[in-house]
Design an enzyme around this catalytic site. Structure first.
Site, PDB file in Angstrom:
ATOM      1  N   GLY A  14       0.786  -1.229   0.000  1.00  0.00           N
ATOM      2  CA  GLY A  14       0.000   0.000   0.000  1.00  0.00           C
ATOM      3  C   GLY A  14       0.818   1.278   0.000  1.00  0.00           C
ATOM      4  O   GLY A  14       0.335   2.328   0.425  1.00  0.00           O
ATOM      5  N   ASN A  16       1.609   2.980  -2.602  1.00  0.00           N
ATOM      6  CA  ASN A  16       0.931   3.892  -3.542  1.00  0.00           C
ATOM      7  C   ASN A  16      -0.336   4.471  -2.921  1.00  0.00           C
ATOM      8  O   ASN A  16      -0.675   5.629  -3.156  1.00  0.00           O
ATOM      9  CB  ASN A  16       0.635   3.189  -4.866  1.00  0.00           C
ATOM     10  CG  ASN A  16       1.856   3.139  -5.755  1.00  0.00           C
ATOM     11  OD1 ASN A  16       2.267   4.163  -6.294  1.00  0.00           O
ATOM     12  ND2 ASN A  16       2.466   1.972  -5.880  1.00  0.00           N
ATOM     13  N   ILE A  91      -6.667  -9.070 -12.118  1.00  0.00           N
ATOM     14  CA  ILE A  91      -7.106  -8.487 -13.394  1.00  0.00           C
ATOM     15  C   ILE A  91      -8.633  -8.448 -13.368  1.00  0.00           C
ATOM     16  O   ILE A  91      -9.278  -9.473 -13.123  1.00  0.00           O
ATOM     17  CB  ILE A  91      -6.581  -9.312 -14.588  1.00  0.00           C
ATOM     18  CG1 ILE A  91      -5.053  -9.162 -14.668  1.00  0.00           C
ATOM     19  CG2 ILE A  91      -7.235  -8.861 -15.894  1.00  0.00           C
ATOM     20  CD1 ILE A  91      -4.398  -9.919 -15.801  1.00  0.00           C
ATOM     21  N   HIS A 108       1.208   1.077 -13.171  1.00  0.00           N
ATOM     22  CA  HIS A 108       2.009  -0.091 -13.569  1.00  0.00           C
ATOM     23  C   HIS A 108       3.487   0.297 -13.511  1.00  0.00           C
ATOM     24  O   HIS A 108       3.860   1.362 -14.018  1.00  0.00           O
ATOM     25  CB  HIS A 108       1.623  -0.553 -14.979  1.00  0.00           C
ATOM     26  CG  HIS A 108       2.381  -1.780 -15.382  1.00  0.00           C
ATOM     27  ND1 HIS A 108       2.052  -3.028 -14.899  1.00  0.00           N
ATOM     28  CD2 HIS A 108       3.468  -1.937 -16.165  1.00  0.00           C
ATOM     29  CE1 HIS A 108       2.916  -3.913 -15.384  1.00  0.00           C
ATOM     30  NE2 HIS A 108       3.788  -3.279 -16.154  1.00  0.00           N
ATOM     31  N   GLU A 146     -10.494  -3.575 -21.153  1.00  0.00           N
ATOM     32  CA  GLU A 146     -10.555  -5.043 -21.088  1.00  0.00           C
ATOM     33  C   GLU A 146      -9.221  -5.705 -21.437  1.00  0.00           C
ATOM     34  O   GLU A 146      -9.052  -6.902 -21.219  1.00  0.00           O
ATOM     35  CB  GLU A 146     -11.718  -5.588 -21.944  1.00  0.00           C
ATOM     36  CG  GLU A 146     -11.656  -5.295 -23.437  1.00  0.00           C
ATOM     37  CD  GLU A 146     -11.813  -3.818 -23.797  1.00  0.00           C
ATOM     38  OE1 GLU A 146     -12.280  -3.016 -22.960  1.00  0.00           O
ATOM     39  OE2 GLU A 146     -11.430  -3.453 -24.923  1.00  0.00           O
ATOM     40  N   ASP A 149      -3.386  -3.843 -18.864  1.00  0.00           N
ATOM     41  CA  ASP A 149      -2.413  -2.755 -19.062  1.00  0.00           C
ATOM     42  C   ASP A 149      -2.533  -2.126 -20.452  1.00  0.00           C
ATOM     43  O   ASP A 149      -1.572  -1.521 -20.953  1.00  0.00           O
ATOM     44  CB  ASP A 149      -0.965  -3.243 -18.840  1.00  0.00           C
ATOM     45  CG  ASP A 149      -0.740  -3.729 -17.411  1.00  0.00           C
ATOM     46  OD1 ASP A 149      -1.321  -3.136 -16.487  1.00  0.00           O
ATOM     47  OD2 ASP A 149       0.009  -4.702 -17.230  1.00  0.00           O
ATOM     48  N   GLU A 179       6.351   6.272  -9.316  1.00  0.00           N
ATOM     49  CA  GLU A 179       4.987   5.869  -8.948  1.00  0.00           C
ATOM     50  C   GLU A 179       4.326   6.823  -7.963  1.00  0.00           C
ATOM     51  O   GLU A 179       3.190   7.264  -8.161  1.00  0.00           O
ATOM     52  CB  GLU A 179       4.993   4.456  -8.353  1.00  0.00           C
ATOM     53  CG  GLU A 179       5.447   3.401  -9.332  1.00  0.00           C
ATOM     54  CD  GLU A 179       5.261   1.992  -8.792  1.00  0.00           C
ATOM     55  OE1 GLU A 179       4.214   1.696  -8.215  1.00  0.00           O
ATOM     56  OE2 GLU A 179       6.189   1.181  -8.954  1.00  0.00           O
TER      57      GLU A 179
HETATM   58  C1  GAR Z   1       3.809  -1.265  -7.179  1.00  0.00           C
HETATM   59  O1  GAR Z   1       5.106  -1.260  -7.694  1.00  0.00           O
HETATM   60  C2  GAR Z   1       2.800  -1.253  -8.321  1.00  0.00           C
HETATM   61  O2  GAR Z   1       3.180  -0.453  -9.391  1.00  0.00           O
HETATM   62  C3  GAR Z   1       2.784  -2.706  -8.699  1.00  0.00           C
HETATM   63  O3  GAR Z   1       2.833  -3.408  -7.473  1.00  0.00           O
HETATM   64  C4  GAR Z   1       3.512  -2.615  -6.504  1.00  0.00           C
HETATM   65  C5  GAR Z   1       2.606  -2.465  -5.307  1.00  0.00           C
HETATM   66  O4  GAR Z   1       3.196  -1.732  -4.279  1.00  0.00           O
HETATM   67  N1  GAR Z   1       1.629  -3.015  -9.488  1.00  0.00           N
HETATM   68  C6  GAR Z   1       1.629  -3.895 -10.472  1.00  0.00           C
HETATM   69  O5  GAR Z   1       2.601  -4.561 -10.756  1.00  0.00           O
HETATM   70  C7  GAR Z   1       0.315  -4.014 -11.227  1.00  0.00           C
HETATM   71  N2  GAR Z   1       0.494  -4.720 -12.459  1.00  0.00           N
HETATM   72  P1  GAR Z   1       2.322  -1.021  -3.140  1.00  0.00           P
HETATM   73  O6  GAR Z   1       1.327  -2.046  -2.609  1.00  0.00           O
HETATM   74  O7  GAR Z   1       3.350  -0.677  -2.087  1.00  0.00           O
HETATM   75  O8  GAR Z   1       1.663   0.182  -3.716  1.00  0.00           O
END
Ligand code: GAR
Length: 196
Positions: A14, A16, A91, A108, A146, A149, A179
């Site tokens: 979490g 992000n 997904i 992503h 759909e 990414d 991010e």
């Molecule tokens: C992040 O790097 C995000 O971009 C990636 O998972 C991580 C989650 O970190 N997402 C993907 O790969 C989606 N395809 P977080 O839980 O600390 O935000």
């Protein structure tokens, strides 16, 4: 002024989600209000972050039957206008996307269209980038459609790969430099467009 009610879907740490919370506190995310966090497994750090920030939080296990129906129900219950996938590792089906009327956006950890699509998530993305030998990677925020990414890109930010990087080191740099910067910016941009 009207603000968009935002739900954030998470699967793990979490960080992000935390970037969104911090941006809201700083007033940088102001056209939307974080109104619900949905975690797809119990006990993840993202749930604690939601509680600490006083945001309503639901845990809906992704592997259990009826996951998408339950998520849609929660989104309706909390009158959610837009969804942010912030480290959500599932997904969503075309059916789900068709049923939710508002925008859904996703972060992503690569420069789409590189290292994305089914099977590219978390550390796997960074390992693939290192294996390929790219010298620049980054992060992308895009609309969800759909195609995994595959939706239109909202924001991207490039990050340099350094000699000797491991997937873990590169992941951290991409999070810090890209991010956590572009996800709140994109959420604000999208919230502005829907509340016009
Ligand atoms: C992040 O790097 C995000 O971009 C990636 O998972 C991580 C989650 O970190 N997402 C993907 O790969 C989606 N395809 P977080 O839980 O600390 O935000």
């Amino acid at each position: 002024m009207l603000t968009a009610r935002i739900a954030v879907l998470v699967s793990g740490g979490g960080t992000n989600l935390q970037a969104l919370i911090d941006a809201q506190r700083r007033g940088e995310l102001h056209s939307g209000v974080l109104s619900l966090v949905i975690a797809d497994k119990p006990g993840v750090r993202a749930v604690t972050r939601a509680h600490e920030a006083d945001i309503a939080c639901a845990v809906i296990p992704r592997r259990e039957p009826g996951f998408e129906e339950k998520v849609l129900e929660a989104l309706g219950h909390y009158r959610i206008d837009m969804v942010v996938l912030a480290g959500f590792l599932g997904i969503l089906s075309a059916d789900f996307i068709a049923q939710f009327p508002g925008p859904i956006i996703n972060i992503h950890p690569s420069l789409i269209p590189a290292f994305c699509g089914k099977g590219f998530y978390g550390l796997k993305v960074h390992q693939a980038a290192l294996d390929y030998g790219v010298k620049v990677t980054g992060a992308t925020v895009h609309y969800v459609n759909e195609v995994p990414d595959g939706g239109k890109i909202i924001l991207q930010k490039a990050v340099e790969v350094q000699p000797g990087d491991t997937a873990e080191v590169l992941q951290r740099r991409v999070m810090e430099q890209a991010e956590w910067v572009i996800l709140p910016q994109a959420a604000e941009l999208v919230a502005q467009t829907i509340m016009k």
